[in-house]
Design a protein around this motif. Sequence first.
Motif, PDB file in Angstrom:
ATOM      1  N   GLU A  98       0.767  -1.324  -0.021  1.00 24.08           N
ATOM      2  CA  GLU A  98      -0.099   0.032   0.048  1.00 24.08           C
ATOM      3  C   GLU A  98       0.697   1.275  -0.134  1.00 24.08           C
ATOM      4  OE1 GLU A  98      -4.014  -0.604   2.580  1.00 24.08           O
ATOM      5  OE2 GLU A  98      -2.187  -0.964   3.558  1.00 24.08           O
ATOM      6  N   ALA A  99       1.833   1.219   0.922  1.00 27.35           N
ATOM      7  CA  ALA A  99       2.615   2.525   1.029  1.00 27.35           C
ATOM      8  C   ALA A  99       3.474   2.646  -0.082  1.00 27.35           C
ATOM      9  CB  ALA A  99       3.706   2.276   2.095  1.00 27.35           C
ATOM     10  N   ALA A 100       4.054   1.778  -0.977  1.00 25.93           N
ATOM     11  CA  ALA A 100       4.741   1.786  -2.111  1.00 25.93           C
ATOM     12  C   ALA A 100       4.047   1.991  -3.393  1.00 25.93           C
ATOM     13  CB  ALA A 100       5.866   0.534  -2.106  1.00 25.93           C
ATOM     14  N   GLY A 101       2.790   1.608  -3.401  1.00 24.70           N
ATOM     15  CA  GLY A 101       2.063   1.647  -4.567  1.00 24.70           C
ATOM     16  C   GLY A 101       2.276   0.538  -5.607  1.00 24.70           C
ATOM     17  N   GLY A 102       2.992  -0.588  -4.923  1.00 21.28           N
ATOM     18  CA  GLY A 102       3.467  -1.690  -6.045  1.00 21.28           C
ATOM     19  C   GLY A 102       4.072  -2.615  -5.624  1.00 21.28           C
ATOM     20  N   GLU A 103       4.101  -3.846  -6.153  1.00 15.75           N
ATOM     21  CA  GLU A 103       5.010  -5.164  -5.769  1.00 15.75           C
ATOM     22  C   GLU A 103       6.421  -4.810  -5.579  1.00 15.75           C
ATOM     23  OE1 GLU A 103       4.432  -8.117  -3.501  1.00 15.75           O
ATOM     24  OE2 GLU A 103       2.739  -7.446  -4.319  1.00 15.75           O
ATOM     25  N   ARG A 104       6.653  -4.090  -6.819  1.00 16.85           N
ATOM     26  CA  ARG A 104       8.218  -4.181  -6.908  1.00 16.85           C
ATOM     27  C   ARG A 104       8.731  -3.285  -5.935  1.00 16.85           C
ATOM     28  NH1 ARG A 104      10.496  -1.130 -11.927  1.00 16.85           N
ATOM     29  NH2 ARG A 104      12.511  -0.772 -11.085  1.00 16.85           N
ATOM     30  N   ASP A 105       8.143  -1.953  -5.700  1.00 19.77           N
ATOM     31  CA  ASP A 105       8.999  -1.102  -4.760  1.00 19.77           C
ATOM     32  C   ASP A 105       8.364  -1.503  -3.204  1.00 19.77           C
ATOM     33  OD1 ASP A 105       9.809   0.614  -6.659  1.00 19.77           O
ATOM     34  OD2 ASP A 105       7.987   1.468  -6.942  1.00 19.77           O
ATOM     35  N   ALA A 106       7.458  -2.545  -3.091  1.00 22.19           N
ATOM     36  CA  ALA A 106       7.170  -2.885  -1.770  1.00 22.19           C
ATOM     37  C   ALA A 106       8.321  -3.678  -1.307  1.00 22.19           C
ATOM     38  CB  ALA A 106       5.876  -3.750  -1.926  1.00 22.19           C
ATOM     39  N   GLY A 107       9.053  -4.506  -2.092  1.00 22.71           N
ATOM     40  CA  GLY A 107      10.148  -5.270  -1.507  1.00 22.71           C
ATOM     41  C   GLY A 107      11.325  -4.355  -1.008  1.00 22.71           C
ATOM     42  N   ARG A 108      11.615  -3.280  -1.755  1.00 24.29           N
ATOM     43  CA  ARG A 108      12.542  -2.157  -1.534  1.00 24.29           C
ATOM     44  C   ARG A 108      12.216  -1.474  -0.080  1.00 24.29           C
ATOM     45  NH1 ARG A 108      12.843   2.984  -1.949  1.00 24.29           N
ATOM     46  NH2 ARG A 108      14.985   4.143  -1.809  1.00 24.29           N
ATOM     47  N   LEU A 109      10.868  -1.024   0.017  1.00 17.66           N
ATOM     48  CA  LEU A 109      10.335  -0.397   1.272  1.00 17.66           C
ATOM     49  C   LEU A 109      10.348  -1.680   2.361  1.00 17.66           C
ATOM     50  CD1 LEU A 109       9.141   1.899   2.543  1.00 17.66           C
ATOM     51  CD2 LEU A 109       6.860   1.023   1.902  1.00 17.66           C
ATOM     52  N   GLU A 110      10.049  -2.724   2.094  1.00 16.59           N
ATOM     53  CA  GLU A 110      10.242  -3.605   3.327  1.00 16.59           C
ATOM     54  C   GLU A 110      11.618  -3.843   3.829  1.00 16.59           C
ATOM     55  OE1 GLU A 110       9.146  -8.249   3.947  1.00 16.59           O
ATOM     56  OE2 GLU A 110       7.913  -7.096   2.327  1.00 16.59           O
ATOM     57  N   ALA A 111      12.652  -3.868   2.768  1.00 18.49           N
ATOM     58  CA  ALA A 111      13.989  -4.122   3.420  1.00 18.49           C
ATOM     59  C   ALA A 111      14.471  -2.620   3.993  1.00 18.49           C
ATOM     60  CB  ALA A 111      14.965  -4.199   2.054  1.00 18.49           C
ATOM     61  N   VAL A 112      13.863  -1.544   3.587  1.00 17.06           N
ATOM     62  CA  VAL A 112      14.396  -0.204   4.251  1.00 17.06           C
ATOM     63  C   VAL A 112      13.722  -0.290   5.604  1.00 17.06           C
ATOM     64  CG1 VAL A 112      14.070   2.344   4.231  1.00 17.06           C
ATOM     65  CG2 VAL A 112      14.738   1.014   2.196  1.00 17.06           C
ATOM     66  N   LEU A 113      12.391  -0.875   5.759  1.00 21.32           N
ATOM     67  CA  LEU A 113      11.901  -0.861   7.073  1.00 21.32           C
ATOM     68  C   LEU A 113      12.494  -1.611   7.940  1.00 21.32           C
ATOM     69  CD1 LEU A 113       9.254   0.121   8.676  1.00 21.32           C
ATOM     70  CD2 LEU A 113       8.304  -1.993   8.057  1.00 21.32           C
ATOM     71  N   LYS A 114      13.047  -2.933   7.535  1.00 21.70           N
ATOM     72  CA  LYS A 114      13.659  -3.827   8.412  1.00 21.70           C
ATOM     73  C   LYS A 114      14.772  -3.215   9.043  1.00 21.70           C
ATOM     74  CE  LYS A 114      12.071  -8.042   6.001  1.00 21.70           C
ATOM     75  NZ  LYS A 114      12.827  -9.024   5.312  1.00 21.70           N
ATOM     76  N   VAL A 115      15.738  -2.381   8.359  1.00 20.51           N
ATOM     77  CA  VAL A 115      16.780  -1.720   8.802  1.00 20.51           C
ATOM     78  C   VAL A 115      16.386  -0.774   9.756  1.00 20.51           C
ATOM     79  CG1 VAL A 115      18.716  -0.319   8.234  1.00 20.51           C
ATOM     80  CG2 VAL A 115      18.077  -2.294   6.608  1.00 20.51           C
ATOM     81  N   ALA A 116      15.451   0.076   9.590  1.00 20.04           N
ATOM     82  CA  ALA A 116      14.915   1.091  10.296  1.00 20.04           C
ATOM     83  C   ALA A 116      14.658   0.395  11.741  1.00 20.04           C
ATOM     84  CB  ALA A 116      13.909   1.856   9.756  1.00 20.04           C
ATOM     85  N   LEU A 117      13.603  -0.711  11.766  1.00 22.01           N
ATOM     86  CA  LEU A 117      13.311  -1.219  13.081  1.00 22.01           C
ATOM     87  C   LEU A 117      14.146  -1.908  13.584  1.00 22.01           C
ATOM     88  CD1 LEU A 117       9.999  -3.029  11.796  1.00 22.01           C
ATOM     89  CD2 LEU A 117      10.260  -0.916  12.820  1.00 22.01           C
ATOM     90  N   ASP A 118      15.448  -2.495  12.990  1.00 25.62           N
ATOM     91  CA  ASP A 118      16.643  -3.085  13.802  1.00 25.62           C
ATOM     92  C   ASP A 118      17.205  -1.714  14.568  1.00 25.62           C
ATOM     93  OD1 ASP A 118      16.080  -5.588  12.989  1.00 25.62           O
ATOM     94  OD2 ASP A 118      17.537  -5.495  11.218  1.00 25.62           O
TER      95      ASP A 118
END
Length: 197
Positions: free
Chosen positions: A172-192
């Motif tokens: 939802e946040a990225a607007g598509g499946e391809r960018d969602a993977g990138r956003l998820e990776a960035v979020l994992k770093v931020a949450l860590d």
Amino acid sequence: MRDRKAKDPTLKAQRAARNRLVRLEQQARARAESAAVADGVAETVALSRARGAAVVGPEPGRRAPRDTPYRRLNGLDWLAAKGRISEEAKAAGERYGWVYRRVKLEKSIPSTLDVRVRGPFVPPALEDVLAHGEATDAARRRLAEFRRRLSGHPDLVAACDAICGEEQTPREAAGGERDAGRLEAVLKVALDLLAMH
């Protein structure tokens, strides 16, 4: 004359047949309404899923018990359910999200949906206003501290704002499946980074 009509077997049979037809018509109307509601719910769920929302409930096309509701998962719950983030990371994201929403949703006017807002307007007590302001100020300072832990990096902050604060899924946040993977990776770093402190 009335007694004869009441005891007339033909009239009794006609009345019973009419009552049966009325009952059948009511049941048919109820079934049609239930089918229309089910179709509407299925369409709404399908559209939400197509937009990237995580909706759990009965699988499409399967018959499920009536008491199985649909439930929309926020981004952190969805990632945790998929095993993509740890419990510590989820807890850090929930803390960030709570503080973010507290700062973002500060309002000076009470909602008209509030149970206490009935009848004439009663101004809030000064102690309540001060306590609310102090809690919001504390949340603002805490949010600034969380963002300092992320070094103010715009991608890390934006990922936490969207998924932890706005409670969107990565898609939802990225607007598509391809960018969602990138956003998820960035979020994992931020949450860590948030979970380390």
